[in-house]
Write a protein that holds these residues in place. Sequence first.
Motif, PDB file in Angstrom:
ATOM      1  N   LYS A 142       0.859  -1.181   0.000  1.00 12.69           N
ATOM      2  CA  LYS A 142       0.000   0.000   0.000  1.00 12.69           C
ATOM      3  C   LYS A 142       0.897   1.234   0.000  1.00 12.69           C
ATOM      4  O   LYS A 142       2.059   1.180   0.391  1.00 12.69           O
ATOM      5  N   TRP A 143       0.325   2.350  -0.433  1.00 14.36           N
ATOM      6  CA  TRP A 143       1.073   3.603  -0.483  1.00 14.36           C
ATOM      7  C   TRP A 143       0.568   4.549   0.590  1.00 14.36           C
ATOM      8  O   TRP A 143      -0.644   4.615   0.871  1.00 14.36           O
ATOM      9  N   VAL A 144       1.494   5.257   1.194  1.00 14.25           N
ATOM     10  CA  VAL A 144       1.182   6.216   2.250  1.00 14.25           C
ATOM     11  C   VAL A 144       1.575   7.607   1.771  1.00 14.25           C
ATOM     12  O   VAL A 144       2.654   7.797   1.206  1.00 14.25           O
ATOM     13  N   LEU A 145       0.688   8.560   1.994  1.00 10.63           N
ATOM     14  CA  LEU A 145       0.955   9.964   1.677  1.00 10.63           C
ATOM     15  C   LEU A 145       0.874  10.769   2.967  1.00 10.63           C
ATOM     16  O   LEU A 145      -0.169  10.821   3.617  1.00 10.63           O
ATOM     17  N   PHE A 202      -2.606   9.630   4.594  1.00 12.67           N
ATOM     18  CA  PHE A 202      -3.580   8.913   3.776  1.00 12.67           C
ATOM     19  C   PHE A 202      -2.967   7.585   3.360  1.00 12.67           C
ATOM     20  O   PHE A 202      -1.784   7.515   3.021  1.00 12.67           O
ATOM     21  N   ILE A 203      -3.761   6.523   3.387  1.00  7.24           N
ATOM     22  CA  ILE A 203      -3.334   5.199   2.935  1.00  7.24           C
ATOM     23  C   ILE A 203      -4.123   4.862   1.678  1.00  7.24           C
ATOM     24  O   ILE A 203      -5.354   5.001   1.653  1.00  7.24           O
ATOM     25  N   THR A 217      -4.724   7.284  -5.098  1.00 10.55           N
ATOM     26  CA  THR A 217      -6.131   7.190  -4.733  1.00 10.55           C
ATOM     27  C   THR A 217      -6.256   6.595  -3.343  1.00 10.55           C
ATOM     28  O   THR A 217      -5.420   5.786  -2.923  1.00 10.55           O
ATOM     29  N   SER A 218      -7.290   6.995  -2.635  1.00  8.71           N
ATOM     30  CA  SER A 218      -7.519   6.486  -1.283  1.00  8.71           C
ATOM     31  C   SER A 218      -9.008   6.414  -1.025  1.00  8.71           C
ATOM     32  O   SER A 218      -9.763   7.322  -1.398  1.00  8.71           O
ATOM     33  N   GLU A 219      -9.426   5.337  -0.371  1.00  6.45           N
ATOM     34  CA  GLU A 219     -10.825   5.188   0.026  1.00  6.45           C
ATOM     35  C   GLU A 219     -11.065   5.706   1.439  1.00  6.45           C
ATOM     36  O   GLU A 219     -12.167   5.595   1.969  1.00  6.45           O
ATOM     37  N   GLN A 220     -10.060   6.280   2.016  1.00  8.72           N
ATOM     38  CA  GLN A 220     -10.131   6.790   3.388  1.00  8.72           C
ATOM     39  C   GLN A 220     -11.166   7.910   3.485  1.00  8.72           C
ATOM     40  O   GLN A 220     -11.195   8.819   2.663  1.00  8.72           O
ATOM     41  N   ASN A 225     -10.775  -0.907  12.352  1.00  5.90           N
ATOM     42  CA  ASN A 225     -11.277   0.089  11.393  1.00  5.90           C
ATOM     43  C   ASN A 225     -10.433   0.141  10.119  1.00  5.90           C
ATOM     44  O   ASN A 225     -10.471   1.124   9.393  1.00  5.90           O
ATOM     45  N   GLY A 226      -9.675  -0.923   9.865  1.00  7.22           N
ATOM     46  CA  GLY A 226      -8.859  -0.947   8.662  1.00  7.22           C
ATOM     47  C   GLY A 226      -7.403  -0.636   8.963  1.00  7.22           C
ATOM     48  O   GLY A 226      -6.969  -0.605  10.115  1.00  7.22           O
ATOM     49  N   LEU A 227      -6.633  -0.391   7.915  1.00  8.91           N
ATOM     50  CA  LEU A 227      -5.216  -0.124   8.071  1.00  8.91           C
ATOM     51  C   LEU A 227      -4.974   1.224   8.730  1.00  8.91           C
ATOM     52  O   LEU A 227      -5.695   2.191   8.481  1.00  8.91           O
ATOM     53  N   ALA A 228      -3.937   1.276   9.556  1.00 10.92           N
ATOM     54  CA  ALA A 228      -3.521   2.530  10.176  1.00 10.92           C
ATOM     55  C   ALA A 228      -1.999   2.568  10.175  1.00 10.92           C
ATOM     56  O   ALA A 228      -1.320   1.535  10.053  1.00 10.92           O
ATOM     57  N   LEU A 229      -1.459   3.772  10.309  1.00 12.38           N
ATOM     58  CA  LEU A 229      -0.018   3.977  10.298  1.00 12.38           C
ATOM     59  C   LEU A 229       0.476   4.138  11.733  1.00 12.38           C
ATOM     60  O   LEU A 229       0.034   5.039  12.450  1.00 12.38           O
TER      61      LEU A 229
END
Length: 469
Positions: free
Chosen positions: A219-222, A240-241, A250-253, A318-322
């Motif tokens: 996955k890409w992190v911004l 943003f992930i 793109t992100s669905e966050q 709640n999904g992926l987190a950093l």
Amino acid sequence: MKHNNFTESAQWRPSIHFSPEKNWINDPNGMVYFEGVYHLFYQYNPDGDRHANMHWGHATSTNLVNWQHHEIGIYADPDGLGYIFSGGAVVDIDNTSGLGNGKQPPLVATFTHHSEDEVQVQSLAYSQDGGFTWQEYANNPVLPNLGIKDFRDPKVIWDEINKQWVMALAAGQEIQFFVSNNLINWQLVSAFGEGVGAHGGVWECPDLFPLTTPSGQTKWVLLVSINPGGPNKGSATQYFIGDFDGQQFTSEQTETLWLDYGPDNYAGVTWDGLQTVNNKRIFIAWMSNWTYANEVPTHPWRGAMTLPRELTLVETTNGLALANMPSNEILKLRSEFNIKKEDKFVVPEDCAYEVVWTFDRSSGNNSLTLANSENERLVITYDVNTNMLLLDRRQSGWTDHGFAQVAKAPLKSMEPSNITVSIFIDKSSAEVFCENGLTTLTSTIFPSRPYRDLTTSRNSVVKCFKLLP
């Protein structure tokens, strides 16, 4: 009490954080790892302790703890293209830029030139000796201004899949993406930001990079810093992930996610060059806040960096987190001690230290207090009703210019019942890590004397570690 001379503010000089020998610093810049050396450049005013006359200062380290100061890396040219604002640096392994000398890969820095009339353009500098001396590219700028006032902070990475350089650039309240095959000729391919994230202030200091999820996906992190508009006033960094296809991120966050909820973690980016060594992303940030950065009472320096932190992706309900935790180089400094006197822990005053505080959520609200003989205190509280950590520095010492506040950070989950909080104290800073780095709070502090007394409420377990560089 006045804190305006070296004798009084020497107590705030950090021992395991980077700070300049003197004068003003802010954003970390040009962070690149090459041949065993971490290069840290940073926004630097060689003429004073306030934000002005920006150059790139320079320091190096082999362990992220002990830093060697160097001469200015890239000099401002007020009569030419302007001051040297933020940016990044890369190792051009294949010499795609043609700026190498044939002996070793060139290091290429991308940065913003900010002119006297406030026009921002993107320029290059390059090093042929591993990052110790730099020469500006003869045909700067490589990316002229596109009619945008806030157009700055280029951060470049090598996109291995698409065999291209990718630049993330802050443009107003969005991030624009450019691609290049040589670091010199750039093409705008997309933008990201409209309708997502926090927009309470200008967007700054982006960083785009891939990370591997626990399940093995990429996955890409911004990262995007924002000022003002942070969760606890002033400056902060959101993330943003999502995915990046070589042209568009793109992100669905749907919610705003913060890297750190404290008031003093800003403009952070990651070191380039480690991806070919251990595939880690090590992050560092400016440890201050624009609300009061020009006024904090240290002398002869003003400003410091956070602890270096490793960034990882974590699966949550709640999904992926950093997550961000102190790097292994910091954790290696630990030396455990427990000195208890009259039901208080007495912590050292001559070095940095870590407090590991564990308690049961079911016991209700819990607090930990660090105090000194002047009745100044830093209080960290867990509020069970809101499931939040609170960092209260209203009576911590120096509290002018909006410094007195309570910073709040929501925990990501209600499980498990035991909560562990790691608190790193280094003379003038407190960095708080909970949920293995999913919830963090970074705060500067300026007590008139070191905090030596540690007390907790209810049933808590406390361990203390000296952090010896």
